[in-house]
Scaffold this active site. Structure first.
Site, PDB file in Angstrom:
ATOM      1  N   GLY A 115       0.801  -1.220   0.000  1.00 29.86           N
ATOM      2  CA  GLY A 115       0.000   0.000   0.000  1.00 29.86           C
ATOM      3  C   GLY A 115       0.831   1.265   0.000  1.00 29.86           C
ATOM      4  CB  SER A 119       2.223  -0.866  -8.720  1.00 32.47           C
ATOM      5  OG  SER A 119       1.067  -0.233  -8.244  1.00 32.47           O
ATOM      6  CB  ALA A 120       1.560   4.564  -8.403  1.00 30.85           C
ATOM      7  CB  ALA A 121       6.800   4.667  -7.316  1.00 29.18           C
ATOM      8  CG  ASP A 162      -2.040   4.320  -5.364  1.00 35.70           C
ATOM      9  OD1 ASP A 162      -2.767   4.906  -4.546  1.00 35.70           O
ATOM     10  OD2 ASP A 162      -1.654   3.144  -5.212  1.00 35.70           O
TER      11      ASP A 162
END
Ligand code: PMV
Length: 332
Positions: A115, A119-121, A162
Site C-alpha cells: 500500500g 506500482s504507481a512509482a 496513487d
C-alpha cells in the site's frame, strides 16, 4: 555520452512512493481522499541492451534492491517478478521497435504490495525514463494516460489517486469524477513525520477492491453512509493540515481507522500495530492503502524514533517518512 543516434546513452528517472492519509477504497466510490508522497521511491535507468542480447531475447528489465529482484524478459521462461513482465509487455506494445533494444534497471526502496505506491512509482518512473532516453518530450496528460494504463494492468480498477500523488510529488486532495478526477494541492502548515510499520503482505489491491465491492452490494446503504463519513473526515483533515492542527489530524486518522475496520479492511495485526503506536504517543494511527495487510502509518509527535523502535521490538519492519510543508518530492 551519446549513442550512434545522438541520444543519451543512459537516462535516469525517479518517482516517490505514497501514503493515503484518508479515503482509501471510499475514493473508488467518489469520496474525497488525501494522499502524500513519501521520501522513499523507485529509481529507473534506461540504457541500450547489450549487443549480444539484442537478437536472443529482446528488451529486458533488471530488478535490483530487495524488492524487484531478477532479470525479466518477455519470453515464457523469464523468471523475474510478474509485475516487471507486465510492465515490459505494455512498454513493447506502446513503444514498438523503439523498445526492442532497451535494458531497463529498476531499483526500489519501497516494499511492493504494502500500500505504499510501489506500482504507481514504478509506472511513472518507467514511462518518464523511457521518454527521456528516447529524447521525446513527455506531456503531463500523456504520462497520466500511460500511468493509468499500467495501474489498470496492476490493479484492475484504480481510482487514479496513487499515480496522481506520485506524479505530482506533493500532498493532494483527490475526488474521482465520472470522467477523470478533481485534484488539488494542499499546502501543509508544518512538516509531518510518519512512522510506518509493515504488517505483512496483502492479497493485492485488485482483490481487496473487488471483495469490498461484493460486501458493499450486500450492505449498500450502510457502506454508502460509511463512505460519507470518510468523505467528512477528509474535509476536516484538509482543514487541519492547512492550519497545522496535528493533534486533530491524528484524531481523524484514528476515526478513519475505525471506519476501515468496519469495512473489514483491518486485521488483528494492523489493530495491534495501531495500538502499539497509540500507546507510545503517536497522534494517530491507521492502515494505508488496500488493507488486509500492508502498512500502518503512525503520525509522530517528536517521538518518531521511539515509535520506530517499538515497531522493531515487536518484530515488524519499520521506516520513517517525512513530508515537508510544500513537498515537491519528484526528486528531479
Ligand atoms: O495501491 P494501494 O494498496 O495503495 O491502494 C490504493 C487505494 C485504493 O483506494 C484501495 C484503490 C484505488 O485505486 O484507489
Amino acid at each position: 555520452m551519446l549513442n550512434d543516434l545522438g541520444q543519451a546513452d543512459v537516462a535516469f528517472s525517479y518517482a516517490p512512493g505514497k501514503i493515503i492519509l484518508v479515503g482509501e477504497h471510499a475514493v473508488v466510490y467518489g469520496a474525497k481522499a488525501i494522499a502524500m508522497p513519501i521520501d522513499c521511491g523507485v529509481r529507473v535507468a534506461v540504457m541500450p541492451l547489450p549487443r549480444n542480447k539484442v537478437e536472443s531475447r529482446g528488451p529486458m528489465v533488471r530488478g535490483l534492491g530487495p524488492f524487484f529482484m531478477g532479470d525479466t524478459y518477455v519470453d515464457a521462461d523469464s523468471s523475474g517478478p510478474q509485475v516487471l513482465k507486465s510492465a515490459l509487455l505494455y512498454i513493447l506494445e506502446v513503444f514498438g521497435d523503439a523498445a526492442k533494444e532497451l535494458a531497463i534497471v529498476v531499483d526500489g526502496s519501497l516494499p511492493p504490495g504494502r500500500g505504499l505506491g510501489s506500482s504507481a512509482a514504478l509506472s511513472v518512473a518507467l514511462i518518464k525514463g523511457i521518454y527521456r532516453y528516447l529524447s521525446r518530450p513527455l506531456e503531463r496528460e500523456v504520462l497520466e494516460k500511460h500511468a493509468m494504463a499500467l495501474e489498470t494492468i496492476f490493479h484492475g480498477r484504480p481510482s487514479g489517486i496513487d499515480h496522481a500523488v506520485v506524479m505530482g510529488g506533493r500532498v493532494i486532495a483527490f475526488k474521482k469524477r465520472e470522467e477523470g478526477a478533481d485534484i488539488w494541492p494542499i499546502a501543509l502548515k508544518n512538516s509531518l513525520t510518519f512512522v510506518l510499520a509493515i504488517a505483512g503482505p496483502h492479497d493485492g489491491t485488485k482483490n481487496a477492491v473487488k471483495e469490498l465491492g461484493m460486501r458493499k452490494r450486500r450492505q449498500e446503504k450502510v457502506y454508502e453512509r460509511i463512505f460519507l463519513g470518510l468523505n467528512e473526515i477528509a474535509n476536516e483533515m484538509e482543514q487541519a493540515l492547512i492550519e497545522g492542527q496535528k493533534a486533530s489530524v491524528g484524531e481523524l486518522m484514528n476515526i478513519a481507522q475505525g471506519y476501515l475496520n468496519a469495512l473489514a479492511l483491518s486485521t488483528p495485526e494492523i489493530e495491534k500495530l495501531c495500538a502499539i503506536a497509540r500507546d507510545r504517543g503517536a497522534l494517530g494511527a491507521k492502515l494505508t492503502g488496500a488493507g488486509g495487510g500492508g502498512a500502518v502509518i503512525a503520525l509522530a509527535d517528536g517521538n518518531d524514533l521511539e515509535l520506530f523502535n517499538a515497531f522493531k521490538a515487536a518484530g515488524y519492519q519499520s521506516l520513517i517518512a517525512k513530508v515537508p510543508p510544500v513537498a515537491d518530492m519528484c526528486g528531479e
